[in-house]
Write an enzyme that holds these catalytic residues in place. Structure first.
Site, short mmCIF file in Angstrom:
data_model
loop_
_atom_site.label_atom_id
_atom_site.label_comp_id
_atom_site.label_asym_id
_atom_site.label_seq_id
_atom_site.Cartn_x
_atom_site.Cartn_y
_atom_site.Cartn_z
N ASP A 195 0.80 -1.23 0.00
CA ASP A 195 0.00 0.00 0.00
C ASP A 195 0.83 1.27 0.00
OD1 ASP A 195 -2.18 -1.70 0.10
OD2 ASP A 195 -2.30 -1.63 2.28
N GLU A 196 2.01 1.21 -0.57
CA GLU A 196 2.90 2.38 -0.59
C GLU A 196 2.41 3.44 -1.58
OE1 GLU A 196 3.87 -0.74 -1.13
OE2 GLU A 196 5.34 -1.29 0.41
N LYS A 200 1.86 2.20 -5.11
CA LYS A 200 2.39 1.66 -6.37
C LYS A 200 1.48 1.99 -7.55
CE LYS A 200 2.37 -2.37 -4.35
NZ LYS A 200 2.13 -1.98 -2.95
N GLY A 234 -4.53 -4.15 -3.86
CA GLY A 234 -5.50 -3.10 -4.18
C GLY A 234 -4.69 -1.88 -4.55
N HIS A 235 -4.65 -1.57 -5.83
CA HIS A 235 -3.82 -0.45 -6.32
C HIS A 235 -4.74 0.69 -6.74
CE1 HIS A 235 -0.20 -3.31 -7.23
NE2 HIS A 235 -0.60 -3.34 -5.98
N GLN A 239 2.06 -5.93 -3.23
CA GLN A 239 2.50 -6.04 -1.82
C GLN A 239 3.82 -5.26 -1.63
OE1 GLN A 239 1.49 -9.44 -3.36
NE2 GLN A 239 -0.44 -8.47 -2.91
N ARG A 255 -5.52 0.23 8.49
CA ARG A 255 -4.09 -0.09 8.44
C ARG A 255 -3.44 0.42 9.72
NH1 ARG A 255 -3.81 2.69 2.64
NH2 ARG A 255 -4.54 1.00 1.32
N ASP A 269 2.41 14.50 2.11
CA ASP A 269 1.44 15.49 2.58
C ASP A 269 0.80 15.10 3.90
OD1 ASP A 269 0.44 13.49 0.62
OD2 ASP A 269 -1.51 14.17 1.34
P1 GDP Z 1 -0.72 0.41 -3.55
O1 GDP Z 1 -1.31 -0.88 -3.10
O2 GDP Z 1 0.75 0.47 -3.30
O3 GDP Z 1 -1.06 0.77 -4.96
O4 GDP Z 1 -1.36 1.54 -2.62
P2 GDP Z 1 -2.92 1.65 -2.20
O5 GDP Z 1 -3.69 2.14 -3.36
O6 GDP Z 1 -3.38 0.41 -1.54
O7 GDP Z 1 -2.83 2.71 -1.05
C1 GDP Z 1 -2.32 3.98 -1.24
C2 GDP Z 1 -3.41 4.98 -0.86
O8 GDP Z 1 -2.84 6.25 -0.72
C3 GDP Z 1 -4.48 5.14 -1.92
O9 GDP Z 1 -5.68 5.49 -1.32
C4 GDP Z 1 -3.95 6.29 -2.77
O10 GDP Z 1 -4.98 6.98 -3.46
C5 GDP Z 1 -3.33 7.16 -1.71
N1 GDP Z 1 -2.16 7.94 -2.11
C6 GDP Z 1 -1.17 7.62 -2.96
N2 GDP Z 1 -0.21 8.57 -2.97
C7 GDP Z 1 -0.62 9.50 -2.07
C8 GDP Z 1 -0.05 10.72 -1.61
O11 GDP Z 1 1.04 11.13 -1.97
N3 GDP Z 1 -0.77 11.40 -0.66
C9 GDP Z 1 -1.97 10.99 -0.20
N4 GDP Z 1 -2.59 11.71 0.72
N5 GDP Z 1 -2.53 9.84 -0.62
C10 GDP Z 1 -1.85 9.11 -1.54
P1 IMO Z 2 -0.85 -4.12 -2.29
O1 IMO Z 2 -0.38 -4.65 -3.62
C1 IMO Z 2 -0.98 -4.60 2.03
C2 IMO Z 2 -1.08 -8.69 3.56
C3 IMO Z 2 -2.34 -9.16 4.27
C4 IMO Z 2 -1.75 -10.15 5.24
C5 IMO Z 2 -0.63 -10.80 4.44
C6 IMO Z 2 -1.01 -12.11 3.79
O2 IMO Z 2 -2.15 -3.40 -2.37
O3 IMO Z 2 0.23 -3.34 -1.64
P2 IMO Z 2 -2.51 -12.77 1.69
O4 IMO Z 2 -3.93 -12.47 1.37
O5 IMO Z 2 -1.55 -12.25 0.67
O6 IMO Z 2 -2.26 -14.21 2.01
O7 IMO Z 2 -2.22 -11.97 3.07
O8 IMO Z 2 -0.28 -9.86 3.44
N1 IMO Z 2 -1.28 -8.15 2.20
C7 IMO Z 2 -1.20 -6.86 1.89
N2 IMO Z 2 -1.03 -5.78 2.67
N3 IMO Z 2 -1.06 -4.45 0.69
C8 IMO Z 2 -1.22 -5.52 -0.10
O9 IMO Z 2 -1.16 -5.44 -1.44
C9 IMO Z 2 -1.34 -6.80 0.49
N4 IMO Z 2 -1.51 -8.05 0.02
C10 IMO Z 2 -1.46 -8.87 1.08
O10 IMO Z 2 -2.99 -8.09 4.90
O11 IMO Z 2 -1.16 -9.47 6.32
MG MG Z 3 -2.85 -1.58 -1.85
#
Ligand code: GDP
Ligand code: IMO
Ligand code: MG
Length: 422
Positions: free
Chosen positions: A13-14, A16, A40-41, A223, A304, A332
């Site tokens: 969830d960085e 990506k 979840g991207h 991940q 989270r 931010d």
């Molecule tokens: P991913 O799994 O690495 O693609 O990241 P996620 O989509 O799961 O989680 C990132 C969350 O942070 C999402 O809700 C994005 O819309 C949001 N996001 C991404 N970059 C930024 C940022 O620079 N600032 C803020 N406030 N939100 C961001």
């Molecule tokens: P993205 O791509 C954050 C975590 C789950 C759990 C562990 C194992 O959006 O960054 P799994 O269902 O893979 O067997 O779960 O990994 N996990 C994630 N946490 N972002 C994800 O993907 C994740 N995919 C799995 O919460 O701790």
């Molecule tokens: Mg994610």
């Protein structure tokens, strides 16, 4: 041309999805190499938000090819819903999305097995996303898996039933209460497979071999490095190699074909699910990160856990992946903090260490922090590196000095446009 990789360096969830979307204009092909609908991207543009689980984050750009690689595990039911939403936005998925024949399928019984395993573990559960990821990769490595290419055989339903019958016995073995209607699940699966078959299946490794001659490719990880099956906080990890090596095996790309490795990290840290998290906060700073950062899982909606940046873990992730360029996300969110802490070492079993010990959940492990002054300027309005506040620049310079890798993007909001290039 070399293949560039984009990977999460923390527990996922960085951001990506956002950055792949931002970078897609510079590439011809975007390819997911591991994970599945546990991911979840999130992409935000033109005032709308999209969450992708299996489809690469380049899908909204015209004239780009998006590939789901052999290392990915695919749930056709989830993919079908994802495709439906994207098609509603006018994307012609049949022109822009290809799937590797060697990618494995998540069957409904894999999801049930995931649920049964988690239930049987009680308070020691992994906190998985319950998408069937672990059991599907277990079948893959156990050489029992069901692959996309199997769907091209007339006999595929026979294979499907053989595997799901076996799974049923395994589910019974767990002796937990699970409520499900298998007939309904089978039918849902069969229906979605008919839709899946409309997508082009390819021998993706051969496709990449040819494409590399004249096409630019960006590999999208899912991940993060600390969830890697080998190098993460085992057993609280996912079931694939989320690190750079996973891109080679998950796409069929030789190590010497890898170009830049983009490492993405949040300016702080989050984690969903169980497992150790040394810099986790249980105070107002943590609550503020959670609230301002809207830190809820994009796949499961779970809150989270939040904490300070862990530089020891980040250094480790940079080394494991061979990161060449860094991108700092959600900067931010830290606006308005009076102080910002960064973990630079640990107290561990009576000494001070600067590496990740074997077991991060060791109760003697305690982070050692460096402290920085915060800033109060609204970053989301900024679009130029020269506008960044002095205290933020000090934070960035410290991280660059420690990591010895340039931070080339500072993300200041969820929208595509809220991205500052350095
Ligand atoms: P991913 O799994 O690495 O693609 O990241 P996620 O989509 O799961 O989680 C990132 C969350 O942070 C999402 O809700 C994005 O819309 C949001 N996001 C991404 N970059 C930024 C940022 O620079 N600032 C803020 N406030 N939100 C961001
Ligand atoms: P993205 O791509 C954050 C975590 C789950 C759990 C562990 C194992 O959006 O960054 P799994 O269902 O893979 O067997 O779960 O990994 N996990 C994630 N946490 N972002 C994800 O993907 C994740 N995919 C799995 O919460 O701790
Ligand atoms: Mg994610």
């Amino acid at each position: 041309m070399k293949v560039d990789l984009l990977l999460g360096l923390q527990w996922g969830d960085e951001g990506k999805g956002k950055i792949v979307d931002v970078l897609t204009s510079e590439y011809d092909i975007i390819a997911r190499f591991q994970g599945g609908p546990n991911a979840g991207h999130t992409l935000v543009f033109n005032g709308k938000k999209y969450v992708l689980h299996t489809i690469p984050s380049g899908i909204f750009h015209e004239n780009k090819i998006n590939i789901i690689g052999n290392g990915v595990v695919i749930d056709p039911v989830i993919l079908q819903n994802e495709i439906h939403k994207i098609e509603n936005e006018g994307v012609d998925i049949h022109k822009s999305l290809f799937i590797s024949r060697k990618a494995h399928l998540i069957l409904p019984t894999h999801r049930l097995l995931d649920a049964a395993s988690e239930k049987s573990k009680g308070k020691n559960k992994i906190g998985s996303t319950l998408k069937g990821i672990g059991p599907t990769y277990m079948d893959k490595t156990g050489r029992n898996g069901f692959r996309i290419g199997d769907l091209e055989s007339d006999e595929w339903k026979k294979k499907y039933y053989e595997l799901t019958n076996k799974h049923q016995k395994l589910i019974d073995f767990y002796e937990v209460d699970l409520d499900y209607d298998l007939e309904k699940l089978h039918n849902e699966f069969f229906e979605s497979v008919e839709n899946l078959k409309k997508i082009k299946f390819i021998d993706s490794e051969s496709f990449f071999m040819k494409s590399m001659a004249n096409k630019s490719i960006l590999a999208e990880g899912a991940q993060g490095s600390l969830l890697d099956i080998d190098f993460g906080t085992y057993p609280y990890v996912t079931s694939s190699n989320t690190t750079a090596a996973g891109a080679c095996t998950g796409l069929g790309i030789a190590p010497n074909s890898v170009g830049d490795v983009f490492g993405i990290f949040k300016a702080y840290t989050t984690r969903v699910g169980s497992g150790p998290f040394p810099t986790e906060l249980f105070d107002d700073y943590g609550s503020r990160m959670s609230k301002v950062g809207n830190e809820f899982g994009a796949t499961t909606g779970r809150p989270r856990r939040c904490g300070w940046l862990d530089l020891v873990a980040l250094k480790y992730a940079c080394k494991i992946n061979g990161v060449t360029k860094l991108m700092m996300m959600k900067t931010d969110v830290l606006t308005g903090f009076d102080k910002i802490l960064v973990c630079t070492g640990y107290r561990y079993r009576g000494s001070i260490i600067h590496h990740l010990p074997f077991d991060l959940s060791d109760t003697s492990l305690e982070p050692i922090y460096s402290q920085f002054k915060g800033w109060s300027e609204n970053l989301q309005k900024m679009n130029n590196v020269k506008q960044l506040p002095g205290n933020l620049n000090k934070y960035i310079s410290f991280l660059e000095d420690e990591l010895k890798i340039p931070i080339v993007i500072v993300s200041v909001g969820p929208d595509r446009k809220e991205t500052i290039f350095r």
